[in-house]
Design a protein around this motif. Structure first.
Motif: not given
Length: 64
Positions: A1-9, A37-52
């Protein structure tokens, strides 16, 4: 399961780019700010490898 974790700069309590819990768990995290642009960044990552799962640690320090 691939997870992306974000935190405020601006959140550097445990070091920039790290999310940490009260029970001692921690994880590297991608940084975001008002210009990210979280949606754009997540979509780009998901296109490269699925994010769960996407976890976003919100800014918990009040503005002055």
């Amino acid at each position: 399961m691939r997870t992306l974790v974000y935190t405020a700069e601006i959140n550097d309590r445990f070091g920039a780019g790290t999310v940490s819990s009260r029970i001692g768990l921690s994880s590297p995290a991608l940084l975001y700010n008002a210009d990210t642009a979280l949606y754009r960044d997540i979509a780009k990552e998901h296109a490269a490898q699925p994010i769960h799962c996407v976890l976003v640690d919100v800014k918990s320090v009040p503005d002055p």
